[in-house]
Every structure is written in C-alpha cells, then in structure tokens.
Design an enzyme around this catalytic site. Structure first.
Site, PDB file in Angstrom:
ATOM      1  N   SER A  73       3.116  -4.343  12.095  1.00 54.43           N
ATOM      2  CA  SER A  73       2.322  -4.638  10.900  1.00 54.43           C
ATOM      3  C   SER A  73       3.114  -5.371   9.851  1.00 54.43           C
ATOM      4  O   SER A  73       2.548  -5.852   8.877  1.00 54.43           O
ATOM      5  CB  SER A  73       1.755  -3.352  10.309  1.00 54.43           C
ATOM      6  OG  SER A  73       2.808  -2.527   9.882  1.00 54.43           O
ATOM      7  N   LYS A 126       5.328  -0.683   4.160  1.00 49.93           N
ATOM      8  CA  LYS A 126       4.495  -1.801   3.749  1.00 49.93           C
ATOM      9  C   LYS A 126       5.112  -2.435   2.503  1.00 49.93           C
ATOM     10  O   LYS A 126       6.072  -1.937   1.929  1.00 49.93           O
ATOM     11  CB  LYS A 126       3.055  -1.337   3.419  1.00 49.93           C
ATOM     12  CG  LYS A 126       2.315  -0.708   4.568  1.00 49.93           C
ATOM     13  CD  LYS A 126       1.782  -1.737   5.549  1.00 49.93           C
ATOM     14  CE  LYS A 126       1.057  -1.084   6.700  1.00 49.93           C
ATOM     15  NZ  LYS A 126       1.932  -0.548   7.729  1.00 49.93           N
TER      16      LYS A 126
END
Lengths: 205, 160
Positions: A73, A126
């Site tokens: 991701s 993230k």
C-alpha cells in the site's frame, strides 16, 4: 578450605576414607565448587539476559525501534516489488522513532505507524495527508471533509491497493505509535524517508 | 594512566546500574501498574473533584479483559496530549442508549462499531465523553483503574 587434618586420610566433610588426602582436595569439595561455579554462571547469564531485555524494551518504547513493512500500500516508497518468492525476507525494514509522541506534533507528508481503528492489534503504515483543521477532497463522492480536532487523515502512496482514511475516515492522533524516518533493510535501499506533499489537501487560508 | 582506566570502569558500572533502574522503572510504569492522579468533575461521585491518587494497571487492556463497568484511562480523541478517566458503558457490538441532559433530554441509541468502545463519565451533567465525540477506538485505551490509594486517606479501598 581445610576439611582435613594434616596426616589424616578421612575427609571431614563427607566422612569417607580417601588415600589421596591431604595432598589433593576430596572429590566432594571439588563437586561443591564446580556446582557453585555453574550455578553462578547460570545466574549471571539470566541476570544479563533480563537486563538487556529490559533495556531493549525501554529503548524500543521510548526512542526508536525497527519494524518490517508488509504489503504494497506504500509502493514505491516501501516494498516497490511484490516479490512473493522471497516472502518476508525481502520486506523493507524501517526505523520508527518515538520522539514525535512527546507532543504529538506531526507535519504534512510524515509517514507514520498507527494502530488500526477497527483492530487494535494490527498496525498500519501510511502517510499523513491532513492535520486537524484541514479540508480533504474525496474524488469518489465529490465531498469535502474537514479533519476534526485531534485527528489526522492518512493515505497510502499506492492509492489503488491501500486501505486508509478514504475507507475508515480520519483517525485520532492518539493511535499513532511512531514516525518512520529511514529504511534500514534491504541494504541497497537504505535511505531517508522524505516528506511528500499531496495535492488533495486544501489548508485553511 | 591506570587511574583513568579504573575511573572509566567505575563510570561504566554506575551508568549500567542507573540504566537498569531506569528501565525497570519504565517497564513497571508502562506494563504493570503505576499510581496516577485524577481530578475533575466528570466521574463524581465515584472519584473526587479535587483529586484522587489511583493505582492504574496496564495488563488488562493488553490481554483484552476489559468490559462494561470498568474505569479506564483513555487518550482523548480531541487532544492526544490529555488522558481522560471514564467508565466503559459498551464494547463492540453492544447497543448503547444514552441521553444528553443539556440537549433537551434527547435520547439516542447507537451500535458500537467493531474495535471501538463507548465511554461515559459517571456524572452525566459534567462529562465530555462518547456522547460528544462518539465511540473511541480500543487502541486509545491506556490502562484500567483498580485500586484507590492512600490519598485521600478516608477513601482507601478498591474500585468496583
């Protein structure tokens, strides 16, 4: 350590006749000494292991620790190649620092590690796109969301395969467990992790 | 020359002893228990307005043995630098009914989502809790209160 009188052949400790006395110590004494030495060695080994374990735990809690990054991701920043052949050996290992948790002061573009809001045992990596007070535009719904006080908006660098704030909304800053500063493994990818600014954010002017 | 060597060795031993105690202190205060000062009106009458020293333990929330009725320390979702003390009213999957006393006594029912808990202060009239900022993620829970300590001396005893 004389447990025998000069000239006697009976050990005063174990009370057996030993012709080698008094020139050499009785076997019972030697056994006790070696037992004590082994006992001391094991005890000091345990103490050292315990001490280094405590020190390691404290350092990794307060200052910095090394975590592996799984999943794609955050491609191409971490794990740019999906190499299922090597498995977890080819995962990027990054340095996560904890000094940012003193005041919970972050900047746009910081890469952070946080506990997932739907499962506190999982940790995600993230990038921070929005801080409290920012307006984030979501292209999916043509909506504009304001990041509430004490929360942040996080997104992965690879939007097509990233489960982030576009699904679960802004996350409280208290869930953040550290900030990623460097990639430490594999050796050919050792570098500093840069802040990247995003186009989606509209700051309050 | 030899004196410097001995001095260095002595300094190293003292540093190691200090590091050992510091690490033991840190591990106890974050993984076992520690005394905490709590104050404020939101948990009256259970806890005092002007301050209580409570023993907080950090084992229950790591093994997942927290349930409704426990008093927990939670990092506030509106300000991560503050830790608030509230009671768990519902865990994930529970249906919670609450009312806001100053909002015209409006009554609401909500289902607590997965991975979240619903916290409320005992003093509903003076508490900012899940009724204002919604269910909080389980990861924000820092510890559980389990024993009221020596100060103030007349209220020594365990907390329900």
């Amino acid at each position: 350590m004389s447990t025998y009188l000069i000239g006697q052949k009976t050990c005063m400790n174990c009370k057996t006749l030993n012709p080698q006395l008094p020139l050499q110590p009785c076997r019972c004494i030697l056994g006790e000494i070696s037992n004590m030495a082994a006992h001391n060695f094991l005890w000091s080994l345990t103490k050292n292991c315990f001490t280094f374990g405590l020190i390691g735990l404290t350092v990794s809690d307060r200052y910095a620790s090394i975590v592996p990054v799984r999943g794609s991701s955050m491609s191409p920043t971490f794990n740019p190649t999906t190499d299922s052949f090597m498995g977890s050996l080819s995962d990027d290992h990054v340095l996560m620092e904890k000094f940012c948790l003193q005041k919970y002061k972050f900047s746009h573009g910081d890469v952070i590690v946080f506990c997932s809001p739907s499962n506190h045992k999982e940790k995600h990596v993230k990038r921070i796109i929005g801080l409290p007070g920012d307006w984030i535009g979501t292209p999916m719904t043509n909506d504009v969301v304001k990041v509430p006080n004490g929360h942040c908006w996080v997104e992965g660098d690879n939007p097509s395969s990233s489960l982030d704030s576009r699904s679960f909304g802004p996350i409280p800053l208290g869930l953040v467990k550290g900030r990623v500063t460097h990639i430490l493994w594999p050796p050919q990818r050792v570098r500093h992790v840069e802040r990247k600014n995003h186009q989606k954010r509209h700051s309050p002017s | 020359m030899r004196r410097w060597g001995l001095l260095a060795k002595e300094a190293l031993t003292q540093t190691l002893t200090f590091a050992r105690f510091f690490c033991l202190f840190h591990v106890t205060n974050h993984y076992l228990w520690s005394p905490t000062l709590v104050f404020g009106p939101s948990m009256l009458p259970t806890l005092n307005l002007t301050g209580d020293v409570i023993l907080a333990e950090y084992v229950s929330h790591r093994v997942g043995r927290l349930g409704p009725g426990d008093i927990v320390f939670v990092r506030s979702p509106v300000d991560p630098n503050k830790i608030v003390t509230k009671r768990i009213v519902g865990v994930e999957g529970d249906r919670v009914t609450y009312f806001k006393p100053r909002n015209g006594d409006s009554c609401h029912t909500v289902v607590v989502p997965k991975g979240h808990v619903w916290i409320q202060g005992d003093n509903l009239y003076a508490s900012r809790d899940s009724r204002q900022f919604g269910p909080v993620p389980y990861g924000l829970i820092e510890g559980k209160a389990f024993f009221r300590q020596v100060w103030p001396p007349n209220s020594f005893g365990s907390l329900g």
